[in-house]
Scaffold this motif. Structure first.
Motif, PDB file in Angstrom:
ATOM      1  N   TYR A  65       0.897  -1.329  -0.128  1.00 21.16           N
ATOM      2  CA  TYR A  65      -0.110  -0.189   0.070  1.00 21.16           C
ATOM      3  C   TYR A  65       0.895   1.175   0.001  1.00 21.16           C
ATOM      4  CZ  TYR A  65      -3.884  -3.070   1.345  1.00 21.16           C
ATOM      5  OH  TYR A  65      -4.822  -4.023   1.251  1.00 21.16           O
ATOM      6  N   GLY A  66       0.398   2.362  -0.856  1.00 21.74           N
ATOM      7  CA  GLY A  66       1.216   3.458  -0.938  1.00 21.74           C
ATOM      8  C   GLY A  66       2.426   3.399  -2.001  1.00 21.74           C
ATOM      9  N   GLY A 130       5.097  -0.485   2.579  1.00 22.81           N
ATOM     10  CA  GLY A 130       3.895  -0.849   2.806  1.00 22.81           C
ATOM     11  C   GLY A 130       3.270  -1.811   3.123  1.00 22.81           C
ATOM     12  N   PRO A 132       1.020  -5.182   3.197  1.00 26.36           N
ATOM     13  CA  PRO A 132      -0.511  -5.197   3.532  1.00 26.36           C
ATOM     14  C   PRO A 132      -0.665  -6.064   4.619  1.00 26.36           C
ATOM     15  CG  PRO A 132       0.424  -6.467   1.790  1.00 26.36           C
ATOM     16  CD  PRO A 132       1.724  -5.844   2.112  1.00 26.36           C
ATOM     17  N   ASP A 133      -2.123  -6.024   4.925  1.00 28.89           N
ATOM     18  CA  ASP A 133      -2.619  -7.095   5.960  1.00 28.89           C
ATOM     19  C   ASP A 133      -2.024  -8.411   5.845  1.00 28.89           C
ATOM     20  OD1 ASP A 133      -4.024  -4.798   7.095  1.00 28.89           O
ATOM     21  OD2 ASP A 133      -5.754  -5.340   6.091  1.00 28.89           O
ATOM     22  N   PHE A 158       7.417   1.840   6.156  1.00 26.11           N
ATOM     23  CA  PHE A 158       6.089   2.354   6.429  1.00 26.11           C
ATOM     24  C   PHE A 158       4.875   1.283   6.162  1.00 26.11           C
ATOM     25  CE2 PHE A 158       9.151   4.840   3.814  1.00 26.11           C
ATOM     26  CZ  PHE A 158       9.512   5.709   4.758  1.00 26.11           C
ATOM     27  N   GLN A 160       1.656  -1.051   6.663  1.00 30.68           N
ATOM     28  CA  GLN A 160       0.031  -0.887   6.790  1.00 30.68           C
ATOM     29  C   GLN A 160      -0.514  -2.356   7.548  1.00 30.68           C
ATOM     30  OE1 GLN A 160      -1.342   2.426   5.873  1.00 30.68           O
ATOM     31  NE2 GLN A 160       0.786   2.751   5.416  1.00 30.68           N
ATOM     32  N   ASP A 161       0.400  -3.120   7.588  1.00 32.81           N
ATOM     33  CA  ASP A 161      -0.125  -4.162   8.661  1.00 32.81           C
ATOM     34  C   ASP A 161       0.065  -3.893   9.808  1.00 32.81           C
ATOM     35  OD1 ASP A 161      -0.794  -7.090   8.962  1.00 32.81           O
ATOM     36  OD2 ASP A 161       1.246  -7.785   8.500  1.00 32.81           O
ATOM     37  N   ASP A 175       8.629   3.882  10.246  1.00 34.63           N
ATOM     38  CA  ASP A 175       7.356   4.601   9.924  1.00 34.63           C
ATOM     39  C   ASP A 175       7.979   6.061   9.833  1.00 34.63           C
ATOM     40  OD1 ASP A 175       5.031   3.431   9.817  1.00 34.63           O
ATOM     41  OD2 ASP A 175       4.930   2.609  11.737  1.00 34.63           O
ATOM     42  N   GLN A 178       3.560  10.492  12.624  1.00 31.59           N
ATOM     43  CA  GLN A 178       2.416  10.493  12.834  1.00 31.59           C
ATOM     44  C   GLN A 178       1.653  11.340  14.134  1.00 31.59           C
ATOM     45  OE1 GLN A 178       1.399   6.407  12.748  1.00 31.59           O
ATOM     46  NE2 GLN A 178       0.554   6.538  10.646  1.00 31.59           N
ATOM     47  N   GLU A 188      -0.824  11.085   9.393  1.00 33.32           N
ATOM     48  CA  GLU A 188       0.367  11.623   8.615  1.00 33.32           C
ATOM     49  C   GLU A 188       0.421  13.000   8.983  1.00 33.32           C
ATOM     50  OE1 GLU A 188       1.502  10.467   4.895  1.00 33.32           O
ATOM     51  OE2 GLU A 188       0.993   8.276   4.991  1.00 33.32           O
TER      52      GLU A 188
END
Length: 254
Positions: A65-66, A130, A132-133, A158, A160-161, A175, A178, A188
């Motif tokens: 992601y991203g 990024g 993922p899950d 970075f 997203q999981d 990361d 944030q 962010e």
């Protein structure tokens, strides 16, 4: 005597002329190859040098992601392959794009785990962009596969999981800065611009330089390893906003 010398010189000179003319008219044998010399030109040479070297090792990079937009992926992979080489051609880089590379698979974590443990890949390191899950599930199975002794470094940039899942299965987690909104949701921080291309290349170079998972034999702290990996960037430890716990392998980059 002078006359005799003159006739002798004239005879020798005549013989040389006849010999030369004979060589010029000598026929070429039928089994010979005729070669024509032409002016060389630098334009005919390869314009771009090859920076990478053939290697049996594989450096796995997951675009999550991203980082999985088509144009970005194409540009980034082309740049990385120019430096590290593409795995199908004997280079290091073995790229996967989420979800495109796993569309035929019912479960991403199972499919990614299969790639990590593919016997034809002598994995040198893993970089997650990024993530993922359920990426941590694949990494957890990989740790079990290696009986808790994974022989290479895994870095997540970075992700997203699930945060705790990443912290428990990666050597380093990086990361962005944030902040929380009024409701406590993480966002962010505006105005923070990072050179992702530079960060990715520095991370790949660092992972390649590591001989195993962290920490290495020199016994540096994970914060020191992270700073060696990303020189010129400010890093500070990630603190869980709910528990206030500081994690030793998770850092915020500024």
């Amino acid at each position: 005597m002078k006359i005799i010398h003159k006739f002798a010189l004239l005879f020798v000179f005549s013989f040389m002329i006849i010999s030369c003319s004979h060589k010029k008219t000598e026929e070429v044998a039928s089994d010979c190859i005729k070669i024509e010399l032409r002016d060389s030109s630098c334009d005919n040479l390869i314009s771009e040098p090859q920076f990478w070297h053939f290697s049996p090792k594989r450096l796995i990079v997951l675009f999550g992601y991203g980082f999985n937009e088509r144009e970005y992926v194409q540009d980034t992979i082309a740049k990385l392959e120019n430096k590290y080489g593409e795995s199908d051609n004997g280079g290091l880089l073995c790229s996967y794009i989420f979800p495109d590379s796993f569309i035929k698979s019912r479960r991403f974590d199972t499919a990614f785990y299969a790639e990590l443990t593919d016997s034809e890949k002598d994995v040198e390191g893993v970089i997650l962009l990024g993530a993922p899950d359920y990426t941590n599930r694949a990494l957890g199975k990989n740790i079990d596969f290696w009986k808790q002794e994974v022989p290479y470094t895994v870095v997540s940039l970075f992700p997203q999981d699930d945060i705790s899942g990443m912290q428990g299965t990666c050597d380093l987690v990086i990361d962005k800065t944030q902040v929380s909104d009024i409701a406590g949701n993480l966002m962010e921080e505006e105005g923070v611009e990072l050179d992702y291309s530079d960060i990715i290349e520095k991370t790949l170079d660092f992972v390649l330089a590591c001989e195993s998972s962290l920490p290495l034999k020199d016994k540096l702290t994970l914060k020191e390893y992270a700073q060696i990996m990303l020189p010129g960037y400010s890093l500070h430890a990630y603190i869980d906003p709910e528990t206030g716990i500081q994690f030793k392998n998770h850092f915020i980059i500024e």
